[in-house]
Enzyme design. Structure first.
Site, mmCIF file in Angstrom:
data_model
loop_
_atom_site.group_PDB
_atom_site.id
_atom_site.type_symbol
_atom_site.label_atom_id
_atom_site.label_comp_id
_atom_site.label_asym_id
_atom_site.label_seq_id
_atom_site.Cartn_x
_atom_site.Cartn_y
_atom_site.Cartn_z
ATOM 1 N N ASN A 60 0.841 -1.209 0.000
ATOM 2 C CA ASN A 60 0.000 0.000 0.000
ATOM 3 C C ASN A 60 0.869 1.251 0.000
ATOM 4 O O ASN A 60 1.674 1.399 -0.933
ATOM 5 C CB ASN A 60 -1.132 -0.044 1.030
ATOM 6 N N ASP A 61 0.710 2.132 0.955
ATOM 7 C CA ASP A 61 1.254 3.498 0.835
ATOM 8 C C ASP A 61 2.737 3.591 0.460
ATOM 9 O O ASP A 61 3.573 2.872 1.020
ATOM 10 C CB ASP A 61 1.141 4.242 2.177
ATOM 11 N N PRO A 62 3.059 4.566 -0.404
ATOM 12 C CA PRO A 62 4.459 4.948 -0.582
ATOM 13 C C PRO A 62 4.964 5.621 0.686
ATOM 14 O O PRO A 62 4.224 6.364 1.334
ATOM 15 C CB PRO A 62 4.426 5.946 -1.744
ATOM 16 N N SER A 121 2.936 4.470 7.971
ATOM 17 C CA SER A 121 3.530 5.401 7.002
ATOM 18 C C SER A 121 4.281 6.574 7.616
ATOM 19 O O SER A 121 4.056 6.948 8.766
ATOM 20 C CB SER A 121 2.448 5.930 6.068
#
Ligand SMILES: *[C@@H]1O[C@H](CO)[C@@H](O)[C@H](O)[C@H]1NC(C)=O
Ligand SMILES: *[C@@H]1O[C@H](CO)[C@@H](O)[C@H](O)[C@H]1NC(C)=O
Ligand SMILES: *[C@@H]1O[C@H](CO)[C@@H](O)[C@H](O)[C@H]1NC(C)=O
Ligand SMILES: *[C@@H]1O[C@H](CO)[C@@H](O)[C@H](O)[C@H]1NC(C)=O
Ligand SMILES: *[C@H]1O[C@@H](CO)[C@H](O)[C@@H](O)[C@@H]1NC(C)=O
Length: 573
Positions: A60-62, A121
């Protein structure tokens, strides 16, 4: 939007929010039975050729993208054990061009009391002396969200393979904030008063908030009395991003840059809608407040980086090429069962250069120039007139399932544009009503991507032009409705956005990056972008075709079209 509409939608969203939030963030849907179920085989049909992906499992998230001593680093939320969300670590890859990637060992994984239940994140800041530092959200044993840091173990290692989490973690406890809604620290910036600043996303009841923290030494952080920005009825703000943009030119600015002739961009990922929204505005340093310009709608009726599958995005300043780069996660539109079956889920959109449009009202985005090094065989069309209802196959002989297409269309007049009803405020709904098959005046015209030979399947990316009393309204669609013959488990939205473009030259341009299950499109030079995830059953590999079409009564000319087969880069093998 009319107040009554606004209220109706707020109530609808609020109820949706209540339904989906039994103490679990919508962002982290948990499937305990699948989260540690390793992929046996990795299904190839819909895997991408040139988008960022690990060899298998969920992403998922960068996280924390950066340029450091000639190398691009990219971290991302990754489940090493399965194809659904869970067991999240910071996976780490390095590159010299953001196109060819080498996978390294995970940089951060749960191991200390301050992150034992999760390493979520965060961002990188490069401290004076050229020292990178990661700020990230750790979950402690009481499920509290804390802000932690990590630093490279050996700054002489060109790949910064190992990261350490010093014992003075966490840096920030959730004092006076909701400990279950306190995450995703931004890159910090430095101000003349001798303090660093950084933001953390949060909410209070339904008010979305970006808390501001200040520090002299990066270790001891104090919450400012006021958030830098907040907005009622927007719910949890995930992954805030805040950075300066120059009023002229395409160069990016360092996050700590100060000077005249700039504006700020403030972006949030709204957990309620699962889209990324931004405003353009001013940063008032005396009060440490961000205020959106009156040309930017603040909230989920505002501008989006992308009107499709694109979330949790993050920018960084690339000092190597003086540009600001945007990374965003494109999730799947198939089901969890499909993901478990195929052994992987999620890709990153192609990194985009991002700068302020000369109007000052929005940003422009364009795939990084390095992507062009993958262009192979080319097909070209110029000055081809498309009559009403005409399709033309383009790029015969190129790999239409893995391609980069740039096209400029022109039209002789706007007289036949359909009338615009001012109640059409929702682009996606409008595209759902007026898809590519509904005849129009000027448009629909555009590309049919990932099309089967007889058009049983296709994903059209197109424009429709409407005439409002004092202006023209341009709608851009990327419509997944007919993308697959598979009828169950797929989400097939008619993604769409309006394009704020001057039609004086009677031209519209479009670029689409087509990559097996991704169609990532840039309208009017990057004013409106839409990423669709689609799962064709016939239009796969060499059976995929590409067409240009016109379904308006007005003729449309392909001034110039270039399509390239795209080569496969080195991708984390
Ligand atoms: C740090 O990295 C450099 C370059 O890879 C290496 O030569 C050196 O031995 C490393 N130092 C330590 C303490 O590991
Ligand atoms: C705190 O955040 C959690 C997760 O978003 C939410 O379920 C809860 O209602 C919030 N509490 C308050 C008081 O807003
Ligand atoms: C928006 O702000 C500008 C100055 O920044 C001002 O000139 C203009 O009148 C404002 N417009 C509205 C509608 O408030
Ligand atoms: C164009 O319109 C016709 C008639 O409505 C429809 O059959 C055809 O599929 C449309 N073409 C595209 C590309 O949608
Ligand atoms: C991506 O998947 C679709 C289909 O399942 C959901 O509707 C979206 O909410 C989801 N987007 C994100 C960012 O999770």
């Amino acid at each position: 939007m009319a107040t009554s509409n606004y209220l109706a939608i707020s109530l609808f969203l609020a109820s949706l929010f209540l339904i989906t939030n039994h103490g679990i963030e919508a962002s982290h849907v948990v499937y305990p039975e699948f989260q540690s179920l390793a992929a046996v085989t990795v299904k190839q049909t819909h895997r991408t050729g040139f988008h960022f992906q690990p060899p298998k499992h969920w992403i998922n998230d960068p996280n924390g993208p950066m340029y450091y001593n000639g190398i691009y680093h990219f971290f991302y939320q990754y489940n090493p054990k399965g194809a659904v969300w869970g067991n999240i670590v910071w996976a780490h890859s390095v590159s010299r061009d953001m196109i060819n990637w080498q996978a390294l060992e995970p940089a951060i994984y749960p191991s200390k009391p301050f992150d034992i239940k999760g390493c979520w994140s965060g961002s990188v800041t490069i401290l004076p002396g050229n020292k990178p530092i990661i700020l990230y959200t750790g979950i402690d044993s009481e499920e509290r969200q804390l802000q932690d840091y990590a630093v490279p173990k050996n700054l002489s290692d060109p790949y910064l393979r190992e990261w350490v989490k010093p014992d003075n973690n966490p840096l920030v406890f959730p004092h006076g904030v909701n400990a279950s809604a306190f995450r995703d620290p931004t890159t910090a910036w430095w101000e003349d008063d001798g303090h660093w600043r950084m933001l953390v996303g949060s909410r209070r009841k339904q008010r979305g908030i970006a808390y501001l923290y200040r520090s002299k030494d990066f270790m001891k952080w104090t919450k400012a009395k006021h958030p830098i920005h907040s907005k009622e009825k927007t719910g949890m703000w995930e992954c805030p991003d805040f950075f300066p943009v120059s009023l002229s030119g395409t160069n990016g600015l360092d996050t700590s840059y100060r000077g005249p002739n700039l504006k700020y961009v403030f972006k949030i990922s709204l957990d309620m809608t699962r889209y990324d929204y931004y405003t353009v505005g001013s940063y008032f340093r005396d009060k440490d407040r961000y205020v959106p310009d009156n040309t930017s709608v603040d909230g989920w009726d505002g501008l989006r980086y992308d009107y499709g599958n694109f979330y949790a995005s993050k920018t960084f300043f690339d000092a190597g090429k003086n540009r600001r780069i945007l990374w965003g996660w494109a999730n799947e539109s198939d089901s969890k069962d499909d993901d478990v079956d195929k052994g992987w889920a999620g890709v990153q959109a192609i990194p985009r250069s991002l700068w302020l449009d000369p109007s000052g009202k929005q940003v422009l985005q364009w795939p990084i120039q390095e992507l062009e090094t993958l262009r192979g065989k080319n097909a070209e069309i110029s000055n081809k007139v498309l009559q009403s209802g005409e399709n033309v196959e383009v790029g015969q002989g190129i790999t239409a399932a893995q391609a980069d297409v740039e096209v400029t269309f022109s039209f002789p007049s706007l007289d036949k544009a359909e009338p615009f009803d001012p109640s059409w405020v929702n682009a996606e709904k409008l595209c759902g009503q007026k898809g590519s098959t509904v005849k129009g005046g000027v448009g629909p015209f555009g590309l049919l991507t990932l099309a089967s030979e007889k058009l049983e399947e296709y994903t059209p990316v197109f424009f429709r032009i409407f005439k409002a009393p004092n202006k023209h309204v341009v709608l851009m669609c990327s419509d997944a409705t007919s993308s697959s013959l598979k009828t169950t488990g797929l989400y097939k939205p008619s993604f769409a956005g309006f394009v704020d473009v001057d039609l004086a030259d009677k031209k519209l341009s479009l670029r689409s990056l087509i990559d097996h299950s991704v169609v990532e499109s840039f309208g009017a030079g990057g004013k409106t972008c839409i990423t669709s995830r689609v799962y064709p059953t016939l239009a796969v590999f060499s059976n995929a075709h590409l067409f240009a079409f016109n379904n308006g009564t007005e003729t449309v000319t392909i001034d110039k079209l270039n399509a390239w087969s795209m080569n496969k880069p080195q991708m984390n093998e």
